[in-house]
Scaffold this active site. Structure first.
Site, short mmCIF file in Angstrom:
data_model
loop_
_atom_site.label_atom_id
_atom_site.label_comp_id
_atom_site.label_asym_id
_atom_site.label_seq_id
_atom_site.Cartn_x
_atom_site.Cartn_y
_atom_site.Cartn_z
N GLU A 159 0.81 -1.21 0.00
CA GLU A 159 0.00 0.00 0.00
C GLU A 159 0.85 1.27 0.00
O GLU A 159 1.84 1.36 0.72
CB GLU A 159 -0.90 0.00 1.24
CG GLU A 159 -1.82 1.19 1.34
CD GLU A 159 -2.77 1.11 2.53
OE1 GLU A 159 -3.67 1.95 2.63
OE2 GLU A 159 -2.60 0.18 3.36
N GLU A 196 -12.91 2.47 4.18
CA GLU A 196 -11.92 2.78 5.22
C GLU A 196 -12.01 4.27 5.54
O GLU A 196 -11.04 5.01 5.39
CB GLU A 196 -10.52 2.37 4.76
CG GLU A 196 -9.54 2.25 5.91
CD GLU A 196 -8.12 1.96 5.47
OE1 GLU A 196 -7.51 1.04 6.03
OE2 GLU A 196 -7.61 2.65 4.57
#
Length: 279
Positions: free
Chosen positions: A155, A256
């Site tokens: 990520e 998220e």
């Protein structure tokens, strides 16, 4: 393929945090979702007691939700830590001790995506030394993911909020994906495309989607500014998800975002209830 055509799961480490951990899977199910994801829940322990792992496993199973994604140990999240695998000394040792714990737990619930956060730069340590350590640890993580039939996610975060984190662009994260795949020979590392983080970095999101949708194993969203629900900021998230679908992305989209000053169950009005369950 925008909001109504994607498959969404709820990140239980940023949503429903007003509830104890073991109550969150059921709360997500009550809100209409059939899948969830988690950061590593035990921020102080890469190797929690088996009884704690079993209790979380049971609550996920009892709620009838699928665990779609799980982070490896990454220190304190949210907070100053951004990962452990590239940190020399005790933290990288804690990461290695966590690898098989995560893989075994994820495998027991059919989870097919494991996220490994890279780790901040450390003052006085050669970045090349950290990168070499990271590659060794990521190869170990890729092998553990392969053992349970999962992918390994890499990520990119954003520089304003994570100034010491080295992967603050899509090309930087994809470059690590390539190095891990080459070193492991497994080809199971993928890019985690977090549209909030990439937007905070000022990246051209349509270009990122066009270039990297085929390398992407998971997507996460939050609006910007504010990291709130879609519609609370200015990101054209419906359009961006439509672009992802047209580019061939068929994976999950993780929610998220922060719910704001309201219960998490009230932070999904942007998504019709019939679009929350996996199809």
């Amino acid at each position: 393929m925008g909001f109504t055509e994607q498959r969404f799961n709820v990140n239980l480490s940023i949503l429903f945090t007003e509830l104890p951990l073991l109550e969150r899977p059921a709360a997500a199910a009550a809100a209409g979702f059939t899948a969830v994801e988690l950061w590593w829940p035990w921020v102080d322990s890469p190797t929690p007691a088996q009884s704690e792992l079993d209790a979380l496993r049971r609550t996920v199973e009892d709620a009838g939700v699928q665990l779609n994604g799980l982070n490896f140990y990454a220190g304190q999240l949210p907070g100053p830590d951004r990962g452990a695998l590239s940190l020399p000394g005790e933290e990288s040792e804690r990461f290695r001790a966590n690898i098989d714990v995560v893989a075994d737990f994820a495998g027991s619930l059919g989870c097919k995506a494991l996220n490994a956060l890279y780790g901040n730069r450390v003052a006085g340590v050669d970045p090349a030394e950290q990168d070499a350590l990271a590659l060794r640890n990521l190869v170990l993580a890729a092998r553990a993911a392969e053992r349970i039939g999962a992918i390994l996610l890499i990520e990119a975060l954003n520089k304003p909020e994570s100034p010491l984190y080295p992967l603050v662009s899509a090309p930087a994260a994809v470059g690590v994906v390539d190095r891990v795949n080459q070193a492991s020979g497994l080809g199971n590392a993928r890019f985690l495309m977090d549209l909030y983080h990439l937007s905070m970095n000022g990246e051209d999101l349509p270009r990122v989607i066009a270039e990297y949708a085929g390398r992407t194993g998971h997507v996460q969203i939050a609006d910007n500014p504010g990291r709130g629900a879609p519609g609370t900021g200015t990101l054209p998230l419906d359009d961006l998800l439509d672009r992802l679908g047209k580019a061939g992305y068929e994976g999950w989209v993780g929610l998220e975002y922060k719910p704001g000053d309201r219960p998490s169950a009230e932070a999904f009005e942007w998504l019709p209830r019939e679009s929350r369950a996996a199809r």
